[in-house]
Design an enzyme around this catalytic site. Structure first.
Site, short mmCIF file in Angstrom:
data_model
loop_
_atom_site.label_atom_id
_atom_site.label_comp_id
_atom_site.label_asym_id
_atom_site.label_seq_id
_atom_site.Cartn_x
_atom_site.Cartn_y
_atom_site.Cartn_z
N ASN A 10 0.88 -1.17 0.00
CA ASN A 10 0.00 0.00 0.00
C ASN A 10 0.91 1.22 0.00
OD1 ASN A 10 -1.81 2.03 0.52
ND2 ASN A 10 -2.81 1.01 2.24
N LYS A 17 3.14 0.70 3.26
CA LYS A 17 2.74 -0.32 4.24
C LYS A 17 2.78 -1.65 3.52
CE LYS A 17 -0.55 2.59 6.61
NZ LYS A 17 -1.87 3.02 6.24
N ARG A 94 -2.44 -2.01 -3.63
CA ARG A 94 -3.67 -1.23 -3.47
C ARG A 94 -3.58 -0.03 -4.41
NH1 ARG A 94 -5.22 3.09 0.97
NH2 ARG A 94 -7.41 3.30 0.44
N HIS A 183 -12.91 2.76 -0.47
CA HIS A 183 -12.93 1.72 0.58
C HIS A 183 -13.56 0.43 0.03
CE1 HIS A 183 -13.24 4.96 4.00
NE2 HIS A 183 -11.96 4.62 3.80
N ASN A 214 -10.88 6.59 10.29
CA ASN A 214 -10.60 8.02 10.20
C ASN A 214 -11.29 8.57 8.94
OD1 ASN A 214 -9.51 10.34 11.31
ND2 ASN A 214 -7.71 10.20 9.98
N GLY A 215 -11.17 7.82 7.83
CA GLY A 215 -12.07 8.03 6.69
C GLY A 215 -13.29 7.17 6.93
N ARG A 244 -12.59 15.14 7.41
CA ARG A 244 -13.33 15.57 6.21
C ARG A 244 -14.79 15.88 6.57
NH1 ARG A 244 -11.70 10.29 3.25
NH2 ARG A 244 -9.46 10.46 3.51
N MET A 286 -11.98 9.13 18.16
CA MET A 286 -13.24 8.90 18.86
C MET A 286 -13.03 8.57 20.34
SD MET A 286 -16.43 9.16 18.46
CE MET A 286 -16.87 9.25 16.73
N VAL A 334 -13.41 2.95 14.32
CA VAL A 334 -14.54 3.39 15.15
C VAL A 334 -15.62 2.29 15.18
CG1 VAL A 334 -16.37 5.13 15.39
CG2 VAL A 334 -14.08 5.82 14.63
N GLY A 335 -15.96 1.78 14.02
CA GLY A 335 -17.04 0.79 13.92
C GLY A 335 -16.76 -0.47 14.73
N ASN A 337 -14.66 -0.64 17.38
CA ASN A 337 -14.29 -0.42 18.78
C ASN A 337 -15.22 0.46 19.59
OD1 ASN A 337 -11.66 -1.82 18.85
ND2 ASN A 337 -11.16 -0.34 17.24
N GLU A 387 -8.36 -5.39 4.80
CA GLU A 387 -8.14 -5.03 3.40
C GLU A 387 -6.93 -5.74 2.81
OE1 GLU A 387 -9.29 -0.58 2.81
OE2 GLU A 387 -8.99 -0.88 4.94
P1 AMP Z 1 -8.94 3.41 10.96
O1 AMP Z 1 -8.89 4.55 10.00
O2 AMP Z 1 -9.88 2.32 10.57
O3 AMP Z 1 -7.59 2.91 11.37
O4 AMP Z 1 -9.58 4.02 12.31
C1 AMP Z 1 -8.88 4.95 13.09
C2 AMP Z 1 -9.84 5.60 14.08
O5 AMP Z 1 -10.50 4.60 14.87
C3 AMP Z 1 -9.16 6.49 15.13
O6 AMP Z 1 -8.98 7.80 14.64
C4 AMP Z 1 -10.14 6.47 16.27
O7 AMP Z 1 -11.08 7.51 16.10
C5 AMP Z 1 -10.89 5.17 16.12
N1 AMP Z 1 -10.60 4.19 17.18
C6 AMP Z 1 -9.59 3.32 17.25
N2 AMP Z 1 -9.65 2.61 18.40
C7 AMP Z 1 -10.76 3.03 19.05
C8 AMP Z 1 -11.39 2.69 20.29
N3 AMP Z 1 -10.90 1.74 21.08
N4 AMP Z 1 -12.52 3.35 20.63
C9 AMP Z 1 -13.02 4.31 19.83
N5 AMP Z 1 -12.48 4.67 18.66
C10 AMP Z 1 -11.36 4.05 18.27
#
Ligand code: AMP
Length: 402
Positions: A10, A17, A94, A183, A214-215, A244, A286, A334-335, A337, A387
């Site tokens: 990636n 990565k 990717r 995505h 984050n996205g 965003r 989050m 976020v989804g 966790n 992914e």
């Molecule tokens: P990603 O782009 O899928 O790596 O998601 C990153 C984002 O996930 C971070 O900016 C956080 O906002 C959120 N995140 C990660 N771990 C947690 C957690 N334990 N509880 C809530 N939000 C989380």
């Protein structure tokens, strides 16, 4: 010797990565990251999972992607996994933007490279870096198949009614303006994994996938095929994201230019980097937002409420687009966790058959799991995305038996 390994790359503008997988059992042999390529303090972090899993990390100048990939190869070679190994079957890349043209993973040749290049105007940040990654890998292993796996491919099944903006058709076509979605690798993986969790074939289920990282993006998947998604020409459209804005009246841009006297570049930076959660409350993580809410912080609460309001609107919209929904799947940082996000997004939607079981929602776990009560009309699931595994699987399916 059979070739069963796939290297997934990636490549970003200043980072790479990577993951090396063994496709006999989809296990990860090594994972890592090179950051700050082209700077004085480039950093490489390598974790040889097949050889004890202890990470190695160092900082020194890495001039370009070529040097980065050679450094990765040298690290892999220390554990007998070098890129010169005959066990390497292919390299999967990717690629963010595949336009309308690339509907499937594709073995890279000159024509494919030219088409990815042609798409640079619609993906100026991503496609050049992805191309550099492919060319560098080609130079290192010219004999090996390089496969491009596109973020947009899963969304190419969207009907014209969902993919077109309601603007002058000729202008749109001339500039290739349409809704491409992103995505896609994650939406494809998660929608299939959700079907599996329900014990059904992807063709037999309708799923709303909420990729909240984050996205962030949502998709409506009917019988395994995407029929709508929230990101558009670029990843700016749709949900409220870390930095965003997501959806807003396009006239905000004219207003900022005319009344705010901002340049197009400034507005671009504002909407892509300084908006969303960070623009609303100064934090895009989050975890931090929830912590502030627990302390009674009103700005954090408002940011959370706006995030949830938008999410709920998309859930409602995609419920209507699909007509019948078998499952809603939450994925990404976020989804996967943030239990309060899942709870708030579905609160008050019992009439639609959407219920979250508080106890199940609170349980942390690694694998796909249901958080709706037993016997619920619509399954609500947490399905960790992967992914890299999806890219490796698609790559290997294309070249593994060659
Ligand atoms: P990603 O782009 O899928 O790596 O998601 C990153 C984002 O996930 C971070 O900016 C956080 O906002 C959120 N995140 C990660 N771990 C947690 C957690 N334990 N509880 C809530 N939000 C989380």
């Amino acid at each position: 010797m059979s070739s069963t390994r796939v290297l997934v790359l990636n490549s970003g503008s200043s980072s790479v990565k990577y993951q090396l997988l063994d496709m006999r059992d989809s296990s990860r042999l090594a994972v890592g990251l090179v950051e700050r390529i082209g700077e004085q303090h480039s950093r490489l972090k390598h974790t040889p999972l097949a050889a004890g899993g202890e990470s190695r990390e160092w900082t020194e100048p890495i001039a370009d992607h070529d040097a980065a990939l050679k450094a990765v190869s040298a690290e892999l070679a220390k554990d007998g996994l070098g890129l010169d190994s005959p066990e390497l079957a292919a390299i999967g890349h990717r690629v963010v933007h595949g336009g309308k043209h690339f509907t499937e993973p594709t073995v890279v040749d000159d024509a494919v490279l030219a088409e990815i290049e042609r798409l640079i105007p619609v993906a100026p940040l991503h496609n050049p870096a992805n191309l550099t990654g492919i060319r560098t890998a080609q130079a290192l292993r010219p004999d090996l198949p390089q496969v491009a796996v596109f973020d947009t491919a899963f969304h190419t099944t969207m009907p014209e009614s969902a993919a077109r903006y309601a603007i002058d058709v000729e202008t749109a076509d001339r500039h290739r303006i349409r809704r491409y979605g992103f995505h896609g690798t994650s939406h494809a993986y998660v929608s299939r994994a959700t079907a599996r969790l329900l014990g059904k074939a992807p063709e037999d289920v309708n799923v709303i996938v909420l990729h909240l990282g984050n996205g962030a993006s949502a998709s409506a998947v009917r019988g395994g095929k995407c029929v709508d998604t929230s990101m558009g020409l670029t990843p700016l459209e749709g949900l409220v994201m870390g930095t965003r804005s997501g959806d807003m009246d396009p006239a905000v841009i004219f207003h900022l230019a005319r009344v705010g006297e901002m340049s197009i570049e400034e507005i671009d930076t504002l909407l892509n980097k300084k908006s969303g959660l960070i623009g609303l409350c100064g934090d895009n993580d989050m975890r931090e937002i929830r912590r502030r809410i627990d302390e009674g912080d009103e700005r954090a609460q408002l940011a959370f409420d706006i995030y949830i309001h938008r999410l709920k609107k998309y859930i409602g919209a995609y419920y209507a687009v699909l007509g019948t929904v078998d499952a809603i799947a939450f994925t990404a940082g976020v989804g996967e966790n943030a239990a309060p996000v899942r709870e708030a997004a579905l609160a008050g939607l019992e009439q639609l058959g959407l219920v979250v079981d508080a106890e199940r929602n609170a349980v942390r776990g690694d694998g796909p799991r249901l958080i709706s009560p037993a016997g619920a009309r619509v399954a609500v699931a947490v399905v960790p995305t992967d992914e890299e595994l999806e890219i490796a699987t698609q790559t290997y399916a294309l070249v593994g038996n060659a």
